[in-house]
Write an enzyme that holds these catalytic residues in place. Structure first.
Site, short mmCIF file in Angstrom:
data_model
loop_
_atom_site.label_atom_id
_atom_site.label_comp_id
_atom_site.label_asym_id
_atom_site.label_seq_id
_atom_site.Cartn_x
_atom_site.Cartn_y
_atom_site.Cartn_z
N GLU A 1 0.88 -1.19 0.00
CA GLU A 1 0.00 0.00 0.00
C GLU A 1 0.90 1.22 0.00
OE1 GLU A 1 -3.41 0.52 2.82
OE2 GLU A 1 -2.99 2.64 2.44
N HIS B 1 2.19 4.70 -2.27
CA HIS B 1 1.51 5.56 -3.23
C HIS B 1 2.42 6.49 -4.02
CE1 HIS B 1 -2.11 4.03 -1.47
NE2 HIS B 1 -1.77 4.48 -0.28
N HIS C 1 -9.12 0.65 -0.95
CA HIS C 1 -8.37 1.66 -0.19
C HIS C 1 -9.34 2.74 0.30
CE1 HIS C 1 -5.69 5.11 0.46
NE2 HIS C 1 -4.75 4.22 0.66
N ASP D 1 2.24 2.34 3.75
CA ASP D 1 1.39 3.48 3.36
C ASP D 1 2.28 4.71 3.14
OD1 ASP D 1 -0.87 4.87 2.58
OD2 ASP D 1 -1.93 4.67 4.49
ZN ZN Z 1 -2.86 4.38 1.57
#
Ligand code: ZN
Length: 317
Positions: free
Chosen positions: A8, A10, A156, A277
């Protein structure tokens, strides 16, 4: 631990950059610079990258959503081609139209080599107040294609349209990732499970971040209340059964042993995967926590690496 895999993580296009510091924006646009050097420093071998939120899901006009999804996916594929030993991709999808979303996912998997989709929860369409969730019947053909392509779908979070939710009025600190993200993503995941989606498509695999968006903590109670008063729920099985058969969770942004152990107890060792993340969370904090979490060596390897290899069918040395 060396050889960790994260899923996860980005990036952003210039036009999907939201509020945030210059440093956050720089990190969202960086691939081969500090992203790779931090992966090296903290033992991450491979990261599956996805577009930031809400991006495509916040676009009201279908053609513009399709155009942004294609451009983001092509841009990501180009970056991956420069470091295919370190990066993989999840597709951004124009969920405003289930057929066009199917078309783009198929293109991403078959032509760009992506390993699944990452969608920022509900989609707006035509009007800013809209919340379209994917449990409704018109999305069943899309889900059939996801099962057919045999790739996971990462649900998400995004911020709900909090102006429409009076419980958030005057409490901006509870919006976004502090509380509102899980509020939205958990309800969306519960709606998918309760709709009977996984009875119709039993091989479908969903991924939730943030250790399951609080669902594992409440799993017994939700099942207990539905069993006492099912209200004609379409789902054939308990939520616990779906969570253990059709759902995987990652540790993104949840760097704390007690919820990790609770989640392992509820879902089992095969369904939990490490993630950070990044760059919304720090690789250093996430990795230092995970490397020192109270886990057996076998559990650490499964969560940190081999569960992701199996689910995403990664071909890594
Ligand atoms: Zn995220």
């Amino acid at each position: 631990m060396l050889g960790k895999i994260t899923l996860e993580e980005h990036f952003a296009l210039t036009e999907t950059l939201g509020p945030g510091s210059d440093d956050l924006h720089r990190r969202l646009r960086d691939f081969g610079g500090s992203r790779i050097s931090e992966m090296d420093e903290f033992g991450i071998q491979f990261s599956v990258l996805s577009l930031n939120a809400p991006a495509v899901q916040g676009i009201l006009e279908i053609n513009a959503a399709v155009e942004m999804a294609r451009r983001a996916n092509d841009f990501l594929a180009d970056e991956i081609s420069k470091r295919s030993d370190r990066f993989g991709g999840f597709a951004a999808l124009p969920m405003q139209d289930p057929d066009l979303a199917t078309e783009e996912l198929t293109r991403c998997v078959k032509e760009l080599g992506f390993v699944g989709a990452n969608v920022n929860s509900f989609t707006q369409k035509d009007e800013p107040e809209t919340h379209i969730f994917y449990d409704i019947p018109k999305y069943r053909s899309f889900w059939a294609s996801v099962q057919e392509l045999d790739v996971p779908f990462y649900l998400h979070p995004r911020n709900p349209v909090t102006e429409r939710i009076p419980q958030f009025d005057g409490h901006p600190w509870l919006t976004y990732s502090a509380w509102a993200f899980a509020f939205d993503a958990a309800l969306h995941a519960l709606r998918l499970m309760c709709s009977g989606l996984f009875d119709d498509y039993p091989n479908l695999q969903l991924i939730l971040g943030h250790l399951g968006e609080r669902i594992p903590f409440d799993l017994w109670r939700v099942d207990h209340r539905i069993e006492e008063d099912p209200k004609n729920i379409p789902a054939q099985k308990s939520l616990r059964e779906y969570m253990r058969t059709n759902v995987h969770v990652t540790t993104s942004g949840q760097f704390y042993d007690p919820p990790l152990h609770l989640t392992l107890n509820e879902l089992g060792i095969d369904r939990v995967m490490f993630s950070v993340d990044y760059p919304f969370e720090s690789m250093e904090k996430g990795c230092n926590w995970f490397d020192n979490a109270k886990l057996t060596k076998q559990e650490q390897i499964a969560i940190g690496r081999t569960n992701a290899i199996k689910l995403l069918k990664l071909n890594l040395d």
